[in-house]
Design a protein around this motif. Structure first.
Motif, short mmCIF file in Angstrom:
data_model
loop_
_atom_site.label_atom_id
_atom_site.label_comp_id
_atom_site.label_asym_id
_atom_site.label_seq_id
_atom_site.Cartn_x
_atom_site.Cartn_y
_atom_site.Cartn_z
N THR A 186 -33.50 54.78 18.51
CA THR A 186 -33.13 55.53 17.31
C THR A 186 -32.41 54.62 16.34
O THR A 186 -31.84 53.59 16.72
CB THR A 186 -32.22 56.73 17.66
N GLY A 187 -32.44 55.00 15.08
CA GLY A 187 -31.80 54.21 14.04
C GLY A 187 -31.54 55.04 12.81
O GLY A 187 -31.51 56.28 12.87
N THR A 188 -31.36 54.38 11.69
CA THR A 188 -31.06 55.04 10.43
C THR A 188 -32.12 54.69 9.40
O THR A 188 -32.98 53.83 9.63
CB THR A 188 -29.67 54.61 9.92
N GLN A 189 -32.03 55.32 8.24
CA GLN A 189 -33.02 55.13 7.19
C GLN A 189 -32.68 53.88 6.36
O GLN A 189 -32.25 53.96 5.21
CB GLN A 189 -33.08 56.36 6.30
N PRO B 7 -37.66 52.22 14.70
CA PRO B 7 -37.24 53.33 15.56
C PRO B 7 -37.34 54.68 14.87
O PRO B 7 -37.57 54.77 13.65
CB PRO B 7 -35.77 52.99 15.84
N MET B 8 -37.16 55.74 15.65
CA MET B 8 -36.95 57.06 15.08
C MET B 8 -35.65 57.04 14.28
O MET B 8 -34.73 56.29 14.58
CB MET B 8 -36.87 58.11 16.18
N GLN B 9 -35.58 57.89 13.25
CA GLN B 9 -34.45 57.81 12.32
C GLN B 9 -33.66 59.12 12.30
O GLN B 9 -34.21 60.21 12.50
CB GLN B 9 -34.97 57.53 10.91
N GLY B 10 -32.38 59.01 11.99
CA GLY B 10 -31.59 60.19 11.72
C GLY B 10 -31.88 60.66 10.30
O GLY B 10 -31.89 59.86 9.36
N ILE B 11 -32.12 61.97 10.13
CA ILE B 11 -32.37 62.54 8.82
C ILE B 11 -31.48 63.77 8.65
O ILE B 11 -31.03 64.37 9.64
CB ILE B 11 -33.85 62.92 8.62
N PRO B 12 -31.21 64.18 7.42
CA PRO B 12 -30.39 65.37 7.21
C PRO B 12 -31.02 66.60 7.87
O PRO B 12 -32.23 66.76 7.87
CB PRO B 12 -30.37 65.52 5.68
N PHE B 13 -30.15 67.45 8.44
CA PHE B 13 -30.59 68.65 9.13
C PHE B 13 -30.02 69.85 8.39
O PHE B 13 -28.83 70.16 8.52
CB PHE B 13 -30.10 68.62 10.58
N GLY C 52 -33.45 56.82 -3.09
CA GLY C 52 -32.42 55.85 -2.72
C GLY C 52 -32.98 54.47 -2.48
O GLY C 52 -33.52 53.83 -3.39
N ASN C 53 -32.89 54.01 -1.23
CA ASN C 53 -33.23 52.61 -0.93
C ASN C 53 -34.71 52.38 -0.65
O ASN C 53 -35.13 51.26 -0.39
CB ASN C 53 -32.41 52.11 0.25
N ARG C 54 -35.50 53.45 -0.68
CA ARG C 54 -36.95 53.37 -0.44
C ARG C 54 -37.29 52.86 0.97
O ARG C 54 -38.40 52.35 1.21
CB ARG C 54 -37.66 52.50 -1.48
N ALA C 55 -36.38 53.01 1.92
CA ALA C 55 -36.70 52.61 3.29
C ALA C 55 -37.86 53.43 3.82
O ALA C 55 -37.96 54.64 3.52
CB ALA C 55 -35.48 52.81 4.19
#
Length: 405
Positions: free
Chosen positions: A252-255, A269-275, A325-328
């Protein structure tokens, strides 16, 4: 960043589900500027490919994969595309495989299908599978019927010819205590070799004669995968077979924009997103959203509509945070499962169509994303990686990347 609470909520499940596993996985377009990335479906020759059969004729070499975008470096100050990767763990139901192949085509893009090797092996031949640290013929997934195996194999060729990627979700899906977290690098090598063998020898193993050879050499096609339940990545990355891959999508990771491990593999990795409705984030995978909603794939039908909307809006929130934002690249993981009567597949479909309304969005496979990343100037990638989650460059892309290309 991903809220620890969001991850812990998903980690609370102890059991496994067919096609997925423990909820450790917690918490995406079609038009594009001509200057960013060429069309995902360039014109191809009408000349039939020359076919070179491999082994028992289960697979073949038909030349370069069709419908691949041409990766090129960004120009000075050029705005990066918004990449969206939809990926499917297991990929073992013909009807759902068809559905999402068609969605990819509708979006003028491609997806990654992480094939579970056992989905090409009939139950009658289960003893051919020798899972690491488990008895021969063992599987946490159970076994497909011959009809289902036939349907899965029949999907792989059309998917590849349409430009989609066939990766791996390995074989037995052993999660939790006694599972893949304990596997050694040599165990992973064995698992990978067997996944390759099952695909390369499906004709011998099944006896099917009414399916054409797969139009690709799986040994060359396979350049990445995702581990069961996102577990066991540490030793997977040390396996000798993986050193020839391009990426791994476990963990897991971030955007943020991707980087590479020391061995050169890209971390995707899979990413954390707003819930929506929560203070924590959720991993960008259907199973984790489902677990945080109902804890079970058979939740209250009266809440299905609300849960579907929440799942769709989570994907869209992750998309907007990156796009504005950062376009990741946005990475979303899914399963061919009818959890809560299929609401998560419907949520993905609705989200993808909404994303496709924005300019300069690209639906790509992991393999295509890596090709683009590897075509970029190192200075450009360093500048992109310096942007935090959701942070657009001050003054716009022209000034931020103007001197880096």
């Amino acid at each position: 960043m991903v809220s620890r609470r969001g991850v812990l909520l998903a980690a609370a499940a102890a059991g496994t589900l067919a096609g997925c596993g423990p909820a450790r996985h917690s918490a995406p377009a079609a038009s594009a500027s001509a200057s960013a990335v060429p069309s995902a479906r360039p014109a191809t020759s009408s000349t039939p490919p020359r076919v070179r059969l491999i082994g028992d004729g289960s697979t073949s070499d038909t030349g370069p994969q069709p419908h691949q975008p041409v990766a090129r470096a960004l120009g000075p100050g050029e705005e990066p595309p918004q990449f969206v990767v939809f990926s499917w763990d297991g990929s073992g139901r013909a009807d759902l495989f068809t559905r999402f192949r068609e969605l990819a085509r509708e979006l003028n893009g491609n997806m990654t299908f992480f094939l579970t090797g056992l989905y090409t092996l009939p139950k009658s031949k289960r003893m051919l599978y020798r899972p690491p640290r488990h008895p021969a013929g063992a599987s946490a997934l159970g076994w497909f019927s011959d009809k289902s195996v036939h349907g899965t194999i029949g999907q792989l060729g059309p998917a590849w010819l349409a430009g989609n990627e066939i990766g791996t979700h390995f074989n037995g899906h052993f999660c939790g205590p006694g599972g893949v977290e304990r596997w050694s690098p040599s165990d992973w090598d064995s698992e990978i070799d067997q996944a390759l063998s099952f695909v390369r020898s499906w004709r011998t193993n099944t006896g099917f004669t009414d399916i054409p050879p797969l139009p690709f050499d799986y040994g060359k096609e396979l350049t990445g995968g995702r581990t069961p339940c996102l577990e066991g990545q540490k030793n997977l990355l040390k396996a000798s077979r993986v050193q020839k891959w391009k990426y791994d999508s476990s963990g897991t990771g971030t955007q943020v924009w991707p980087k590479q491990w020391k061995n050169g593999l890209w971390q995707l990795p899979m990413q954390g997103i707003p819930f929506p409705g929560h203070s924590f984030e959720v991993i960008s995978m259907d199973y984790n959203i489902m677990f945080n909603q109902s804890r079970t794939p058979h939740g209250d039908p009266a809440r299905h509509a609300a849960w579907k909307a929440q799942a769709r809006d989570a994907y869209l929130a992750g998309f907007r945070r990156a796009y504005d934002g950062n376009r990741a690249p946005l990475i979303i993981g899914n399963h061919f499962e009818n959890w809560n009567r299929g609401i998560y597949m419907d949520a993905v479909t609705e989200a993808a169509r909404a994303m496709a309304q924005h300019p300069n969005v690209r639906f790509v496979s992991f393999r295509q994303l890596v090709a683009w990343l590897e075509a970029q100037n190192d200075a450009v990638l360093q500048r992109l990686r310096a942007l935090p989650v959701g942070r657009a460059p001050r003054g716009g892309w022209t000034g931020y990347l103007g001197g880096a290309a």
